[in-house]
Design an enzyme around this catalytic site. Structure first.
Site, PDB file in Angstrom:
ATOM      1  CG  HIS A   9      -1.818   1.104   1.387  1.00 27.26           C
ATOM      2  ND1 HIS A   9      -1.842   1.919   2.494  1.00 27.26           N
ATOM      3  CD2 HIS A   9      -2.792   1.563   0.555  1.00 27.26           C
ATOM      4  CE1 HIS A   9      -2.793   2.828   2.349  1.00 27.26           C
ATOM      5  NE2 HIS A   9      -3.385   2.637   1.183  1.00 27.26           N
ATOM      6  CD  GLU A  36      -3.150   2.042  -3.137  1.00 26.06           C
ATOM      7  OE1 GLU A  36      -4.144   2.747  -3.218  1.00 26.06           O
ATOM      8  OE2 GLU A  36      -2.120   2.413  -2.490  1.00 26.06           O
ATOM      9  CG  ASP A  38      -2.833   6.788  -3.566  1.00 24.79           C
ATOM     10  OD1 ASP A  38      -3.944   6.233  -3.554  1.00 24.79           O
ATOM     11  OD2 ASP A  38      -1.957   6.582  -2.698  1.00 24.79           O
ATOM     12  CG  HIS A  51      -3.044   9.285  -0.025  1.00 25.12           C
ATOM     13  ND1 HIS A  51      -3.749  10.171   0.761  1.00 25.12           N
ATOM     14  CD2 HIS A  51      -3.831   8.195  -0.165  1.00 25.12           C
ATOM     15  CE1 HIS A  51      -4.913   9.625   1.100  1.00 25.12           C
ATOM     16  NE2 HIS A  51      -4.985   8.426   0.554  1.00 25.12           N
ATOM     17  CD  GLU A 110      -7.039   5.253  -4.256  1.00 21.27           C
ATOM     18  OE1 GLU A 110      -6.268   4.639  -3.495  1.00 21.27           O
ATOM     19  OE2 GLU A 110      -7.914   6.046  -3.854  1.00 21.27           O
TER      20      GLU A 110
HETATM   21  O1  G3P Z   1      -6.515   1.592  -2.786  1.00 26.09           O
HETATM   22  C1  G3P Z   1      -6.658   1.259  -1.437  1.00 26.09           C
HETATM   23  C2  G3P Z   1      -6.479   2.434  -0.535  1.00 26.09           C
HETATM   24  O2  G3P Z   1      -5.291   3.082  -0.869  1.00 26.09           O
HETATM   25  C3  G3P Z   1      -7.625   3.393  -0.616  1.00 26.09           C
HETATM   26  O3  G3P Z   1      -7.527   4.442   0.271  1.00 26.09           O
HETATM   27  O4  G3P Z   1      -6.910   6.666   1.047  1.00 26.09           O
HETATM   28  O5  G3P Z   1      -5.221   4.847   1.162  1.00 26.09           O
HETATM   29  O6  G3P Z   1      -5.861   5.803  -1.042  1.00 26.09           O
HETATM   30  P1  G3P Z   1      -6.326   5.482   0.348  1.00 26.09           P
HETATM   31 MG    MG Z   2      -4.710   4.522  -2.363  1.00 28.87          MG
END
Ligand code: G3P
Ligand code: MG
Length: 243
Positions: A9, A36, A38, A51, A110
């Site tokens: 993450h 993962e 952003d 993020h 994401e």
């Molecule tokens: O994609 C999973 C997670 O990352 C979603 O929430 O706020 O951490 O981007 P966030």
């Molecule tokens: Mg995320």
């Protein structure tokens, strides 16, 4: 029961500044199956990995990413107070593709299109994914389901997942209706009656965030999840595979 994939993450963000090249590199070294991350768009239309819509929390400056050019953003320090990484730059999406190219890892991209309506972010990310030859190693997700739909319009072969939290009813039916491949629920959604079974019956992958503690990992490994999204890929490997 098949074991879940481990997706780091924001990279191995429990060990290095989130959403940075060292965090993605560490994820690969720690045995993650994927990362993962952003994506956001700069003032000059470049895809960068961060993020928050603002740089305030993770850099030494303030303001919206949409108001910075890439060149300006590159001057900021994204080490997030971690002295071992002083001077760390914000990565572009292209740099992450290049870094992970030889590793075989996948990327869950994401799209952070929930607050700022970035012009053409979906077009740009699909084009870059194709240009870099990453089509088979990417799954796109977003809390903004218009963005997820847009991806399928642009590339019907692309894999997509619907991010959500709280307690919407009958997400498997909604997922089918939108033609997405996976649901990306917060972990607590797994507790809702019949939810996990319904996803299995309808062949919907479950990629769940964010699972960081050992007890939850042990519990969730039994549920037949497609992927667990965690800040601690090394710990997840130990729990899931015993090594
Ligand atoms: O994609 C999973 C997670 O990352 C979603 O929430 O706020 O951490 O981007 P966030
Ligand atoms: Mg995320």
């Amino acid at each position: 029961m098949e074991k879940p994939l481990i997706w780091a993450h924001r990279g191995a963000s429990g060990h290095a500044p989130e959403n940075t090249l060292p965090a993605f590199d560490l994820a690969a070294k720690m045995g993650a199956d994927g990362v993962e991350l952003d994506v956001q768009l700069t003032a000059d239309g470049e895809l960068v990995v961060c993020h928050d819509e603002k740089v305030d929390r993770t850099s030494n400056a303030k303001g919206w990413i949409k108001d910075y050019t890439l060149e300006e953003l590159r001057k900021l320090d994204f080490s997030y107070g971690n002295q071992a990484y002083e001077g760390l730059q914000i990565p572009t999406m292209e740099e992450v593709f290049d870094l992970l190219q030889p590793t075989g890892l996948s990327i869950n991209i994401e799209m952070k299109t929930g607050i700022v309506m970035y012009p053409q972010l979906e077009e740009k990310i699909v084009a870059l994914t194709h240009e870099k030859g990453w089509q088979d190693r990417v799954i796109y997700s977003s809390f903004n389901h218009y963005s997820v739909q847009k991806i399928k319009e642009l590339d019907p072969e692309a894999k997509t997942g619907l991010l959500y939290a709280d307690g919407p009813v009958d997400m498997p039916a909604y997922c089918k209706k939108l033609g997405a491949d996976a649901l990306h629920p917060a972990w607590y959604n797994l507790q809702f009656p019949g939810f996990v079974d319904a996803c299995h019956e309808q062949h919907i992958d479950l990629n769940v965030w964010t699972i960081n503690d050992a007890e939850s990992m042990k519990q969730f490994v039994e549920l037949g999840l497609h992927a667990v999204i965690t800040n601690y890929p090394q710990k997840a490997r130990k729990i899931i595979y015993g090594v």
